[in-house]
Design an enzyme around this catalytic site. Sequence first.
Site, PDB file in Angstrom:
ATOM      1  N   ASP A  18     -47.545  13.348  19.842  1.00  0.00           N
ATOM      2  CA  ASP A  18     -48.944  12.121  19.547  1.00  0.00           C
ATOM      3  C   ASP A  18     -48.835  11.032  20.174  1.00  0.00           C
ATOM      4  O   ASP A  18     -49.932  10.549  19.949  1.00  0.00           O
ATOM      5  CB  ASP A  18     -50.038  12.721  18.517  1.00  0.00           C
ATOM      6  N   LYS A  21     -48.329  11.530  25.651  1.00  0.00           N
ATOM      7  CA  LYS A  21     -47.219  11.559  27.107  1.00  0.00           C
ATOM      8  C   LYS A  21     -47.980  11.495  27.969  1.00  0.00           C
ATOM      9  O   LYS A  21     -47.870  11.540  29.230  1.00  0.00           O
ATOM     10  CB  LYS A  21     -45.813  12.614  26.449  1.00  0.00           C
ATOM     11  N   GLY A  51     -50.026  19.646  21.674  1.00  0.00           N
ATOM     12  CA  GLY A  51     -51.014  20.378  22.892  1.00  0.00           C
ATOM     13  C   GLY A  51     -51.642  18.581  23.543  1.00  0.00           C
ATOM     14  O   GLY A  51     -51.627  17.702  22.810  1.00  0.00           O
ATOM     15  N   HIS A  52     -52.366  18.337  24.525  1.00  0.00           N
ATOM     16  CA  HIS A  52     -53.163  17.277  24.913  1.00  0.00           C
ATOM     17  C   HIS A  52     -54.482  17.758  26.365  1.00  0.00           C
ATOM     18  O   HIS A  52     -55.033  18.887  26.435  1.00  0.00           O
ATOM     19  CB  HIS A  52     -51.856  16.098  26.119  1.00  0.00           C
ATOM     20  N   GLN A 237     -43.814  16.867  21.530  1.00  0.00           N
ATOM     21  CA  GLN A 237     -43.325  16.596  19.976  1.00  0.00           C
ATOM     22  C   GLN A 237     -43.011  15.050  20.136  1.00  0.00           C
ATOM     23  O   GLN A 237     -43.493  14.615  21.036  1.00  0.00           O
ATOM     24  CB  GLN A 237     -42.835  17.186  18.621  1.00  0.00           C
TER      25      GLN A 237
HETATM   26  P1  IMP Z   1     -44.498  23.619  14.190  1.00  0.00           P
HETATM   27  O1  IMP Z   1     -43.992  22.787  14.724  1.00  0.00           O
HETATM   28  O2  IMP Z   1     -45.808  23.934  14.318  1.00  0.00           O
HETATM   29  O3  IMP Z   1     -43.414  24.001  12.819  1.00  0.00           O
HETATM   30  O4  IMP Z   1     -44.280  22.159  12.725  1.00  0.00           O
HETATM   31  C1  IMP Z   1     -43.982  21.599  12.379  1.00  0.00           C
HETATM   32  C2  IMP Z   1     -44.101  19.982  12.158  1.00  0.00           C
HETATM   33  O5  IMP Z   1     -44.411  19.275  13.566  1.00  0.00           O
HETATM   34  C3  IMP Z   1     -45.787  19.694  11.735  1.00  0.00           C
HETATM   35  O6  IMP Z   1     -45.700  18.296  10.351  1.00  0.00           O
HETATM   36  C4  IMP Z   1     -46.194  19.381  12.553  1.00  0.00           C
HETATM   37  O7  IMP Z   1     -47.450  18.683  12.638  1.00  0.00           O
HETATM   38  C5  IMP Z   1     -45.704  18.749  13.414  1.00  0.00           C
HETATM   39  N1  IMP Z   1     -46.159  18.820  15.115  1.00  0.00           N
HETATM   40  C6  IMP Z   1     -45.155  19.517  15.722  1.00  0.00           C
HETATM   41  N2  IMP Z   1     -46.586  19.624  16.981  1.00  0.00           N
HETATM   42  C7  IMP Z   1     -46.356  18.726  16.841  1.00  0.00           C
HETATM   43  C8  IMP Z   1     -47.330  17.843  18.196  1.00  0.00           C
HETATM   44  O8  IMP Z   1     -47.211  18.364  19.051  1.00  0.00           O
HETATM   45  N3  IMP Z   1     -47.790  16.756  17.726  1.00  0.00           N
HETATM   46  C9  IMP Z   1     -47.809  16.034  16.348  1.00  0.00           C
HETATM   47  N4  IMP Z   1     -47.390  16.973  15.415  1.00  0.00           N
HETATM   48  C10 IMP Z   1     -46.902  18.032  15.412  1.00  0.00           C
END
Ligand code: IMP
Length: 439
Positions: A18, A21, A51-52, A237
């Site tokens: 977040d 990017k 997500g954006h 991420q």
């Molecule tokens: P997962 O990728 O859904 O398995 O989540 C694993 C961890 O990564 C969790 O703490 C999520 O909140 C974090 N996470 C996954 N994708 C994002 C993102 O795009 N932005 C921020 N945190 C993320």
Amino acid sequence: MKIDLQGNVCVLGLQWGDEGKGKIVNLMADPDGPAGRFDFVVRYSGGANAGHTVVVGSEKFAMHLVPSGILSPAATAVIANGVVIDPQVLLEEIEGLKYRNVKLEDNLKISNKAHLVFPYHKLQDKLSEQQLGKKSIGTTCRGIGPCYSDKAARTTGIRVGELYQKEHFAEKLRRIIEKKNIIFESLYGEHQPIDFNSVFEQYCEYAERLKPYVCDTTALLHQAISDGKRIMFEGAQGALLDIDHGTYPFVTSSNSGTGGLITGTGLPPSCINNVLGVMKAYSTRVGGGPFPTELNNDIGQYIRDRGNEYGTTTGRPRRTGWIDTVALRYAIEVNGITSIAIMLLDVLTGLDKIKIAVSYKVDGARMDFFPANAYELEGIEVEYEELPGWRDEITEARTQDDLPAEAIQYLRTLQDILERPIKIASVGPERDQTIAIDL
Ligand code: IMP
């Protein structure tokens, strides 16, 4: 605005995701953008957990899988093999973009080697998190971990290309669903069994709708390199959520760093000429896991409110804290960062003092490196350097000279500690609220 970023550029988050990017990729994907024209914008890891918010005309909508570069008609958007694709989410985005008259036919390419997220992945993610309770990872429940686990297990992973070998797909999916139902029953107790027929029919329908975009993106990108085309890689991420180099186990299930770019596209390391690290002027994190500079106080709430720090994918309030240069220096080293974009600088306006974490302390001893074990970060003591804040809003600043001396001092201090040039500062969500920096 012009910035010097030659060749193929990877845009990578340096924190826990977040970082903004999407804004930088959108800006740079414009053929008249600050770093010149890019012919391809490539997503190489993660899935619909990312997500954006994308602004088309006066409308805003959330995208999770389609690279942000799709809004530039000059660039081909590629979802490469390292991404895990939830076809339902992807098709919704495709329909949303078509509805808004965004050109897609020749502009979107999807790897036939990318793995597919199935409903049982999402269910497993949710059930596993529920069972873990307070010890959960805090995932987005988008099925990311279970899908990458099945990819690594080999016998239970299904790639996009397999959808088009119908008999093979049916036989494999039936076997997997039988197995999943047994596992879910015994691990999580009662639940509605997953029905093979409905999943099979649904995914055959998805396959037809995705077909025009599916190809071998590895071959496509190699051809692009041979033809002298320019590529931007869009990280998802952040560096600290990387499965190997992040705060394991509170990470995502892919290599979100530059390592993932290589395996996630099939291109060699020599294809990366520059890595632009994107970081916020402070820190945020969603979900569980250590966060040494977290602010559970009024300043944390001030940052959350001013920065609108609520997740795009899940809507969860983000945890907020001071910038952490111990973690950033580590992320910079691991990912070969060549320059930096600092986002949301305007959010810090109004604070009397701004703190920068410069080292950690364990049992009184100074620790200048980021520990390999995330649990070592729990309750760690943080040493800060304190700088004066600024009062006047900076959202109208358009050049470096428009920034108050205290903001420049903050940027210069960070640049000195991080030992990489800060080239961009963002002072608001709009394109023109982006400033070229040269300190
Ligand atoms: P997962 O990728 O859904 O398995 O989540 C694993 C961890 O990564 C969790 O703490 C999520 O909140 C974090 N996470 C996954 N994708 C994002 C993102 O795009 N932005 C921020 N945190 C993320």
